[in-house]
Design an enzyme around this catalytic site. Structure first.
Site, PDB file in Angstrom:
ATOM      1  N   ASP A 201     -50.127  20.533  -3.382  1.00  0.00           N
ATOM      2  CA  ASP A 201     -49.727  19.944  -2.237  1.00  0.00           C
ATOM      3  C   ASP A 201     -50.088  18.435  -1.496  1.00  0.00           C
ATOM      4  OD1 ASP A 201     -48.256  19.749   0.959  1.00  0.00           O
ATOM      5  OD2 ASP A 201     -50.225  20.278   1.390  1.00  0.00           O
ATOM      6  N   GLU A 285     -43.704  19.256  -4.047  1.00  0.00           N
ATOM      7  CA  GLU A 285     -43.025  18.915  -3.438  1.00  0.00           C
ATOM      8  C   GLU A 285     -42.139  18.436  -3.596  1.00  0.00           C
ATOM      9  OE1 GLU A 285     -44.730  18.688   0.638  1.00  0.00           O
ATOM     10  OE2 GLU A 285     -46.352  17.739  -0.458  1.00  0.00           O
ATOM     11  N   ASP A 365     -53.359  23.727   3.806  1.00  0.00           N
ATOM     12  CA  ASP A 365     -52.883  22.655   2.468  1.00  0.00           C
ATOM     13  C   ASP A 365     -52.879  23.800   1.212  1.00  0.00           C
ATOM     14  OD1 ASP A 365     -52.035  19.866   3.971  1.00  0.00           O
ATOM     15  OD2 ASP A 365     -54.072  19.461   3.445  1.00  0.00           O
TER      16      ASP A 365
END
Ligand SMILES: [Zn+2]
Length: 403
Positions: A201, A285, A365
């Protein structure tokens, strides 16, 4: 360009041109930039007057006539001139693809001022038929120099050996230093499998948090250098425009930026290399960093240099036979990794996560990184994405995984 058995790798070396060689390199920069701007003007005109879109090929066909009309251009290697139109073409294609994606500011290709034109390219270093170097970039003099057509044999520091088959050579000016950047096709050298997968992340508090619970600190090089830059910028504005002293001060600013850029690159390189060595599969991501950087978070995002990091990660994965997967990031920060419940109310604040359904608490996170890993592995297995949607307004609190 590359298939599954080869990958593309770049090698950058410092050049030490003589005064005459440097003058020739500056002249090449000036001429290629002139050509780029003229080519842009020509494409605009062709479209405005005749509704016609010129291709790089259309423009390259005119080079012979151009060299006859403007003799100075015959001092530049043909491929270097051709590449200028390839670059222009790329700028147009990138523009059209941004338009297609509906970008807010698509950014029509612009005329290049001298400050935004710092390289030229020889697009063919290798003769496949002869299986040998062409005259472009060939190491000579026991590797102490390289041959650069129309410039000369330029001194180079080959601090590490070139690998694979050289494809192209770019000559780059970085403030006051010259570099040779080779793009090579290298065989994929698979790393031994580790049996480990990881989700990462990316953030601003931490550069990245992994699903293993590792917190990678944000280097904030720019932040540390900001004070220095502010002082240097002030010096620039105090000095008279067009004066030599001002030019010197401007160069100092550029050097500070260069330092930041190099530190950042080094950090990205090391972080990416470590992750690639430790894991077979890395999920992150899909950020579309380009769009995010327009928001007010721009400074810290640019500082964090996610885009550069992800680029390095992908490149290293390719040459090591690893898998890097960009997953849909939606709701990864709101979904509880323990029970799957998804909702905004799970986020206590920026840093912590507490599931209203099952009471699971975690660093926000870290929780997100685990969700990212889940999506990465299900994508890898070819399963439906398992994209969690937030639970509905009816307050049922039940989470859904949808295809
Ligand atoms: Zn939960």
């Amino acid at each position: 360009m590359s298939d599954s058995t080869t990958s593309i790798k770049t090698f950058r070396y410092r050049l030490y041109p003589t005064r005459a060689q440097e003058a020739a390199m500056f002249e090449t920069l000036r001429l290629t930039r002139t050509l780029y701007n003229a080519g842009l003007e020509q494409r605009r005109e062709a479209y405005r007057k005749h509704g016609k879109t010129l291709s790089a090929y259309d423009q390259q066909k005119e080079l012979t006539a151009l060299k006859e009309a403007c003799l100075e251009f015959s001092g530049v290697y043909s491929h270097v001139l051709q590449d200028v139109f390839d670059r222009l073409d790329k700028a147009y294609k990138a523009f059209f693809s941004r338009v297609k994606k509906g970008a807010k500011r698509a950014g029509f290709p612009r005329f290049k001022p001298a400050t935004r034109w710092d390289s030229f390219k020889f697009k063919q270093c290798w003769n496949n038929a002869k299986n040998d170097w062409t005259a472009c970039g060939k190491p000579v003099d026991d590797g102490r120099r390289i041959s650069i057509p129309k410039i000369g044999n330029v001194k180079i520091k080959l601090h590490r050996p070139l690998e694979g088959k050289p494809k192209s050579l770019q000559i780059v000016l970085d403030v006051d230093q010259w570099y040779a950047v080779y793009t090579c096709e290298v065989p994929v050298q698979p790393l031994p499998t580790t049996g480990s997968s990881v989700g990462i992340d990316l953030g601003t508090t931490w550069f990245a948090v992994t699903s293993d619970g590792e917190f990678i600190e944000n280097p904030r090089h720019l932040g540390r250098s900001l004070g220095k830059l502010r002082v240097q910028q002030r010096t620039v504005s105090r000095r008279k425009k067009g004066g030599n002293r001002r030019k010197k001060a401007v160069k100092q600013v550029a050097k500070t930026y260069r330092k930041v850029r190099r530190q950042r690159l080094d950090f990205q390189h090391k972080t990416a290399r470590r992750l690639i060595h430790e894991h077979d599969l890395i999920a992150h991501e899909n950020l579309q960093v380009g769009n995010m950087a327009q928001s007010n978070l721009a400074r810290s995002i640019l500082d964090a240099g996610w885009a550069g990091f992800l680029f390095q990660l992908a490149a290293k994965a390719e040459s090591a036979g690893r898998r890097v997967i960009a997953v849909d990031p939606r709701y990864t920060s709101q979904r509880c990794h323990a029970c799957g419940h998804t909702g905004k109310e799970n986020r206590v604040n920026q840093a912590s996560f507490r599931c209203v359904q099952c009471g699971h608490t975690a660093n926000a996170d870290h929780n997100a990184a685990k969700n990212i890993l889940d999506r990465g592995t299900s994508t890898e297995r070819g399963e439906p994405l398992g994209r969690a949607v937030p639970s509905g307004e009816n307050g049922s609190g039940v989470s859904h995984a949808v295809a």
